[in-house]
Design an enzyme around this catalytic site. Structure first.
Site, PDB file in Angstrom:
ATOM      1  N   ASP A 136       0.848  -1.197   0.000  1.00  9.09           N
ATOM      2  CA  ASP A 136       0.000   0.000   0.000  1.00  9.09           C
ATOM      3  C   ASP A 136       0.884   1.248   0.000  1.00  9.09           C
ATOM      4  O   ASP A 136       2.012   1.234   0.490  1.00  9.09           O
ATOM      5  CB  ASP A 136      -0.995  -0.004   1.166  1.00  9.09           C
ATOM      6  N   GLU A 192      -5.782   3.488   3.710  1.00  9.27           N
ATOM      7  CA  GLU A 192      -6.255   4.081   4.970  1.00  9.27           C
ATOM      8  C   GLU A 192      -7.696   4.585   4.866  1.00  9.27           C
ATOM      9  O   GLU A 192      -7.948   5.740   4.529  1.00  9.27           O
ATOM     10  CB  GLU A 192      -5.337   5.243   5.388  1.00  9.27           C
TER      11      GLU A 192
END
Ligand SMILES: [Zn+2]
Ligand SMILES: [Zn+2]
Length: 366
Positions: free
Chosen positions: A67, A126
């Site tokens: 990520d 997130e």
């Protein structure tokens, strides 16, 4: 060209960017990927995602995902590669994840193993569900995938330690907002107003009590972290907003909690003559680790003197769950040796040395 993944981590750490805005991050990663002739590089139309494809021949692919996004956290470390973007920081270690993936790619392009692999740099982990956006483009699904891997740094574990479990590993997070709308009036004339703050407080107390009474065997989290209401002491508040999250271990339990929130909000609104609006925001699939991949992982750790620690279930969420729902998958904690600091804190500084470990373990899995 060869590069040092640790220096890449330092470069990425200086340019943290929020979910879906990882433009500089993407450009930097792409500049390294472009230096390898062996890879096919695919850019995504609807996000900053990058996919590097290493094909050796016919057969199935293994997918490795990192990520890319950072957090709205002011960095408080004093490292010499401190964030250059005010108010933003790689406080969840995703700079480390990207550096490890680039290091793995370098290893693969140098040693040219006879395997097929997809290396995915994924935006917006997130709370924005970047995995869902990436999968929505269908590019990933056009490859036959036999296994999907991801790691996450864990500051509480030592450098040579890793930890995970078979089956459900990370919970299903569900964010929600509940809004009550009333009518403002002077406090001295309560009959002229409708008190939305009172509705919010009643809702909060009742839903907490109802969920506490639920009979359940598995862990569950229900939390309201923010309530906003009112403007001044002598005016009846016309609005009250509650922002919360819950974490469950099954889809059925998640649906049950969502329904309880809606029912409770409607009931309180009716009793208090308010309007109410319930919004369900981001939710992820649970991270469920494949038992076969898990066994292989434990074996790999044993064979390469990596200290494996069996993990409990975590009530955190991770959008890698969208991958483990589609493919046999495995997520594991990688020890990052920063025990006094927490993920998402401005003082977090994973140890550079965990990068070499991460590359080694992923390469062995490949
Ligand atoms: Zn995070
Ligand atoms: Zn993270």
């Amino acid at each position: 060209m060869s590069f040092d993944p640790i220096l890449i981590r330092h470069q990425l750490h200086q340019i943290p960017e929020l979910a879906f805005n990882e433009y500089k991050t993407k450009a930097l990663i792409k500049s390294y990927l472009d230096s390898f002739g062996e890879l096919k590089i695919i850019e995504f139309a609807n996000s900053t995602a990058l996919l590097a494809v290493y094909s050796h021949g016919e057969g199935e692919y293994q997918l490795f995902r990192a990520d890319m996004d950072a957090l709205p956290v002011e960095e408080e470390t004093h490292c010499d590669f401190i964030s250059q973007h005010a108010g933003l920081m790689h406080a969840c270690g995703h700079d480390v994840h990207c550096a490890i993936l680039l290091g793995l790619i370098q290893e693969v392009c140098t040693s040219k193993p006879s395997v097929n692999a997809l290396f995915l740099f994924q935006p917006a982990e997130e709370g924005k569900g970047g995995a869902e956006a990436v999968l929505a483009e269908g590019i990933i699904q056009s490859y036959p995938i036999k296994a999907a891997y991801a790691l996450h740094v864990n500051p509480k574990l030592g450098l040579n330690q890793v930890s995970t479990k078979a089956g459900i590993f990370f919970a299903i997070p569900q964010e929600f907002d509940v809004d009550f709308i009333g009518k403002s009036a002077h406090a001295a004339f309560p009959e002229a107003g409708k008190d939305a703050m009172n509705g919010g407080i009643k809702f909060y107390q009742q839903i907490k009590a109802e969920i506490a009474e639920l009979v359940h065997e598995e862990p569950l989290i229900f939390h309201v972290g923010k309530i906003s209401s009112g403007a001044i002491r002598n005016i009846i508040a016309d609005k009250c907003k509650l922002e919360g999250t819950h974490r469950t271990l099954s889809v059925a339990r998640k649906k049950q909690l969502n329904q309880m929130i809606v029912d409770c909000a409607n009931r309180v609104a009716k009793e208090e003559q308010l309007l109410c609006d319930v919004d369900f925001l981001c939710s992820y699939e649970p991270v469920v680790n494949d038992p076969v991949l898990y066994e292989r992982f434990v074996e790999t750790c044993k064979n390469h003197s990596v200290d494996f620690i069996p993990s409990p279930i975590y009530m955190t969420g991770e959008d890698f769950g969208f991958f483990t729902t589609l493919y046999p998958g495995l997520l594991f904690w990688l020890g990052a040796n920063d025990p006094d600091h927490d993920l998402h804190s401005g003082t977090l500084l994973p140890d550079d040395a965990c990068i070499t470990n991460g590359i080694k373990i992923l390469y062995q899995l490949l």
